[in-house]
Design an enzyme around this catalytic site. Structure first.
Site, mmCIF file in Angstrom:
data_model
loop_
_atom_site.group_PDB
_atom_site.id
_atom_site.type_symbol
_atom_site.label_atom_id
_atom_site.label_comp_id
_atom_site.label_asym_id
_atom_site.label_seq_id
_atom_site.Cartn_x
_atom_site.Cartn_y
_atom_site.Cartn_z
ATOM 1 N N GLU A 181 39.791 34.760 38.178
ATOM 2 C CA GLU A 181 39.109 36.221 37.784
ATOM 3 C C GLU A 181 39.625 37.216 39.002
ATOM 4 O OE1 GLU A 181 38.501 38.414 35.415
ATOM 5 O OE2 GLU A 181 37.265 36.709 34.556
ATOM 6 N N CYS A 227 38.114 35.363 30.224
ATOM 7 C CA CYS A 227 38.928 34.543 30.881
ATOM 8 C C CYS A 227 40.294 34.394 30.362
ATOM 9 C CB CYS A 227 38.261 32.997 30.454
ATOM 10 S SG CYS A 227 39.079 31.644 31.461
#
Length: 236
Positions: A110, A2
């Site tokens: 992402e 992340c």
């Protein structure tokens, strides 16, 4: 991993959802808090952590620097901590035992690898019900000799992706529900129970849509980053 996330909600919403007090101080309320659409490592962000008076919201810098680090560049390697090993690795194990935190977010980005393409497709991922995400995190304080004030930093814990997330990436943040938040911040929670919290999110918890490649530049930080685009496709 992340590496970018969004926190555009007002402070009041965060304080209410997590039942915490505002520990940022009068100065940081006016100077440091603003909606963020592309939070990146090395930047300051609100983090929920416990102290003897209860949970509170503070501004910490993203990228964990353990007390024994020689300099701040250590943070470049500790933006994320793998849930499978965080309790054992030297950089994280002390924080795993005593300095756990929650990182609130409206969503995160992402990047999906596209075979045959020179680009990756970024996706914005958020809760289907519109509530804030609660990432499991760890925090530390670092104060080398000669520094007047300690630097407080944090990392976001990741876990294996669930089946829903796997087409985009093999990892995802460890996302906690309300009971999980309480257990994660509770100093009395046993290690095996903490480890069990670091599981993939339920398959139906999240939603996603493709966004433009401008999110790849941390200097870009505006609501336009969240506008949906037509996804790129893999080339044969």
């Amino acid at each position: 991993m992340c590496g970018r996330y969004v926190l555009k909600s007002a402070p009041r919403r965060i304080l209410q959802q997590f039942g915490v007090v505002d520990g940022r101080g009068e100065t940081s309320r006016s100077e440091e808090w603003r909606p963020r659409f592309n939070l990146a490592p090395s930047q300051f962000a609100p983090v929920v952590r416990s102290d003897p008076q209860g949970a509170r919201l503070d501004m910490l810098r993203w990228g964990l620097v353990p007390p024994w680090a020689h300099d701040e560049t250590f943070a470049q390697r500790t933006v994320n901590a793998r849930g499978e090993t965080a309790s054992r690795l030297p950089a994280f194990r002390a924080a795993f035992k005593a300095r756990r935190c929650i990182v609130p977010a409206d969503g995160f980005y992402e990047w999906q690898y596209l075979p045959g393409s020179t680009h990756k497709q970024p996706w914005y991922i958020h809760r289907r019900d519109g509530e804030l995400l609660a990432f499991a995190g760890l925090w530390e304080h670092w104060q080398p000799r000669g520094r007047a004030e300690a630097l407080h930093t944090f990392t976001i814990i990741t876990t294996e992706a669930n089946a829903w997330m796997t087409p985009v990436h093999t990892r995802m943040p460890a996302i906690l529900d309300a009971p999980g938040v309480r257990a994660w911040l509770d100093a009395s929670t046993p290690p095996e129970a903490l480890q069990a919290l670091l599981a993939p999110a339920p398959e139906d918890a999240l939603d996603r849509y493709p966004v433009g490649r401008a999110v790849g530049n941390p200097r870009n930080d505006s609501p336009e980053l969240l506008e949906p685009v037509q996804p790129e496709t893999a080339r044969s």
